[in-house]
Scaffold this active site. Structure first.
Site, short mmCIF file in Angstrom:
data_model
loop_
_atom_site.label_atom_id
_atom_site.label_comp_id
_atom_site.label_asym_id
_atom_site.label_seq_id
_atom_site.Cartn_x
_atom_site.Cartn_y
_atom_site.Cartn_z
N GLU A 171 0.84 -1.22 0.00
CA GLU A 171 0.00 0.00 0.00
C GLU A 171 0.87 1.26 0.00
O GLU A 171 0.58 2.25 0.67
CB GLU A 171 -1.00 -0.04 1.15
C1 LIG Z 1 2.69 -9.63 0.45
C2 LIG Z 1 2.25 -8.57 -0.50
C3 LIG Z 1 0.91 -8.28 -0.62
C4 LIG Z 1 0.48 -7.30 -1.53
N1 LIG Z 1 -0.88 -7.10 -1.71
C5 LIG Z 1 -1.30 -6.30 -2.74
C6 LIG Z 1 -2.69 -6.21 -3.08
O1 LIG Z 1 -3.56 -6.82 -2.44
N2 LIG Z 1 -3.04 -5.47 -4.16
C7 LIG Z 1 -2.12 -4.78 -4.90
O2 LIG Z 1 -2.52 -4.12 -5.87
N3 LIG Z 1 -0.80 -4.84 -4.59
C8 LIG Z 1 -0.36 -5.59 -3.55
N4 LIG Z 1 0.97 -5.68 -3.24
C9 LIG Z 1 1.94 -4.95 -4.07
C10 LIG Z 1 2.63 -3.81 -3.33
O3 LIG Z 1 1.74 -2.76 -3.11
C11 LIG Z 1 3.88 -3.42 -4.15
O4 LIG Z 1 4.81 -4.48 -4.02
C12 LIG Z 1 4.46 -2.10 -3.69
O5 LIG Z 1 3.61 -1.03 -4.00
C13 LIG Z 1 5.86 -1.84 -4.30
O6 LIG Z 1 5.84 -2.02 -5.68
P1 LIG Z 1 6.97 -2.93 -6.39
O7 LIG Z 1 7.00 -4.24 -5.65
O8 LIG Z 1 6.71 -2.96 -7.82
O9 LIG Z 1 8.33 -2.18 -6.08
P2 LIG Z 1 8.97 -1.04 -6.98
O10 LIG Z 1 7.95 -0.04 -7.33
O11 LIG Z 1 9.71 -1.68 -8.10
O12 LIG Z 1 10.02 -0.39 -5.97
C14 LIG Z 1 11.29 -0.93 -5.71
C15 LIG Z 1 12.02 0.00 -4.76
O13 LIG Z 1 12.21 1.29 -5.36
C16 LIG Z 1 11.63 2.30 -4.55
N5 LIG Z 1 11.07 3.35 -5.41
C17 LIG Z 1 10.24 3.19 -6.47
N6 LIG Z 1 9.95 4.36 -7.01
C18 LIG Z 1 10.58 5.31 -6.26
C19 LIG Z 1 10.67 6.73 -6.31
N7 LIG Z 1 9.98 7.45 -7.21
N8 LIG Z 1 11.44 7.36 -5.40
C20 LIG Z 1 12.12 6.67 -4.45
N9 LIG Z 1 12.07 5.30 -4.35
C21 LIG Z 1 11.31 4.65 -5.24
C22 LIG Z 1 10.56 1.59 -3.73
O14 LIG Z 1 10.24 2.32 -2.57
C23 LIG Z 1 11.25 0.27 -3.46
O15 LIG Z 1 12.13 0.41 -2.38
C24 LIG Z 1 1.41 -6.59 -2.29
C25 LIG Z 1 2.78 -6.88 -2.13
C26 LIG Z 1 3.20 -7.86 -1.28
C27 LIG Z 1 4.68 -8.17 -1.18
#
Ligand SMILES: Cc1cc2nc3c(=O)[nH]c(=O)nc-3n(C[C@H](O)[C@H](O)[C@H](O)COP(=O)(O)OP(=O)(O)OC[C@H]3O[C@@H](n4cnc5c(N)ncnc54)[C@H](O)[C@@H]3O)c2cc1C
Length: 380
Positions: free
Chosen positions: A363
């Site tokens: 989230e």
């Molecule tokens: C157990 C689990 C349950 C989940 N449940 C749901 C769900 O029910 N529904 C749903 O839709 N999603 C869900 N998610 C997804 C979750 O919301 C995402 O994993 C999260 O938003 C991060 O996205 P990403 O994994 O693509 O990481 P990325 O966006 O690839 O980020 C990788 C890293 O880069 C950093 N980063 C990215 N952009 C920036 C920026 N502009 N400035 C600085 N740092 C940045 C991030 O903070 C992170 O540290 C879930 C994830 C998990 C692991």
């Protein structure tokens, strides 16, 4: 701010505490080990009104405020964060979104069953290439007159294998960017909709996280929530409230670990005295207690802002950012206070430490919360 709880709020807090201790605690280690989703417990939480806490009674909800919801989330999360994330998604992201923006027919058809726990909901925004950058939606919902054809993949969906109602965000008009995104209600069993394998996770292992595939799924137009192009706004508005639920989850994980560490420090003896009498341990407990109280104030503040009809984007982001940091720090210290016992499953703190990490990721990661907060402070 005066956070004196009403009689009703105290009762809800106690009911959640009792349920967590009597029903969630037995079997929590086994569910974590086996990655087992607690179907039976969901039914019971539905009976207690925890699945649709902020939903109007007209739609079978409990008709409660956000503060009552965070009180329940904190108590459930002290014991079992896998159960509480499922409660959080169903309440904040699915039920709240449907109640706030759904049509009367959608509320009658879906919300009335979601709010009792008869069926569970899932919120489907993230994709392999759209996590923090949620505008980069590759899933498409192409308009075919009276229906949409949905294609694409969603990642990391909580309740993915157990839900029956899925709110799916997808791009309809690519040329309009995030203003061309829609949110559709998809039902389990619709032709072309497949649930991928369960993720093998570090923490919240009892929760059910899956990828989802949509291959030419025909979704009736009456299943769209809001006007054409409302999907991204829908996602941001529901997530702003969802973060308050996750902040409460983080607070509960921290408080649960602290309570265990406090108790342990009073019985474990080294060098002829209880470890609580070593200042190094007592100071850890002092820090934990102080930070948890500060996190609680932020979480309650965000909940009260939402209940008062104020903008809660900033207070919700601050609550999630800080409470999740406190959850991580506190659970690490709780393991340390338990010594070797902290490293084994029977003492619960290692699980709480693993569970805490996710609160800094889903989230909106901590970095994304800082973007939200800094934008707000720089605007003034
Ligand atoms: C157990 C689990 C349950 C989940 N449940 C749901 C769900 O029910 N529904 C749903 O839709 N999603 C869900 N998610 C997804 C979750 O919301 C995402 O994993 C999260 O938003 C991060 O996205 P990403 O994994 O693509 O990481 P990325 O966006 O690839 O980020 C990788 C890293 O880069 C950093 N980063 C990215 N952009 C920036 C920026 N502009 N400035 C600085 N740092 C940045 C991030 O903070 C992170 O540290 C879930 C994830 C998990 C692991």
């Amino acid at each position: 701010m005066d956070f004196t709880l009403s009689e009703e709020q105290l009762m809800i807090q106690q009911a959640a505490r009792d349920f967590a201790n009597n029903e969630l605690l037995p079997g929590v280690i086994e569910r974590d080990d086996a990655q087992k989703f607690p179907f039976e417990l969901v039914r019971k939480m539905g009976e207690l009104g925890f699945m649709g806490m902020m939903v109007n009674e007209k739609y079978n909800g409990s008709g409660l405020d956000t503060l009552s919801y965070v009180l329940a989330m904190e108590e459930l999360s002290k014991i079992d964060a896998s159960a509480s994330v499922m409660v959080s998604v169903n309440n904040s992201l699915v039920c709240w979104g449907l109640q706030a923006f759904g049509t009367e027919a959608q509320k009658e058809k879906y919300l009335t069953r979601l709010s009792t726990g008869e069926v569970i909901g899932a919120f489907c925004l993230s994709e392999p290439e759209a996590g923090s950058d949620a505008t980069s939606q590759k899933t498409t919902a192409i308009d075919h007159g009276d229906h949409y054809i949905l294609n694409g993949t969603k990642n990391w969906i909580t309740n993915g294998g157990s839900a029956e109602v899925f709110l799916v965000i997808a791009q309809t008009h690519a040329e309009k960017g995030h203003k061309g995104i829609n949110v559709l209600i998809v039902e389990k069993g619709m032709e072309g909709f497949e649930v991928g394998p369960k993720e093998n996770k570090l923490g919240i292992r009892g929760s059910d996280t899956h990828s989802l595939n949509f291959n030419d799924v025909k979704v009736p137009k009456e299943n769209r929530i809001g006007e054409d192009g409302f999907g991204f706004t829908f996602a941001m508005k529901t997530l702003a409230g969802g973060r308050i639920g996750i902040a409460a989850q983080a607070l509960g994980i921290a408080a649960g670990a602290y309570e265990l560490a406090l108790k342990y420090s009073k019985v474990r003896k080294t060098f002829g005295t209880e470890i609580a009498n070593h200042q190094a341990i007592a100071f850890k407990l002092a820090d934990m207690h102080t930070k948890i109280q500060a996190a609680r104030n932020l979480v309650y503040q965000a909940a009260c802002d939402k209940d008062a009809g104020k903008d809660y984007t900033l207070s919700g982001a601050m609550a999630k950012l800080y409470a999740s940091e406190v959850a991580m720090e506190t659970t690490i210290e709780a393991v340390q206070i338990h010594g070797g016992n902290g490293y084994v499953k029977d003492y619960h703190v290692e699980r709480l430490m693993r569970d805490a990490k996710i609160t800094q990721i889903y989230e909106g990661t901590s970095e994304i919360q800082k973007i939200v907060i800094s934008r707000s402070v720089l605007k003034d």
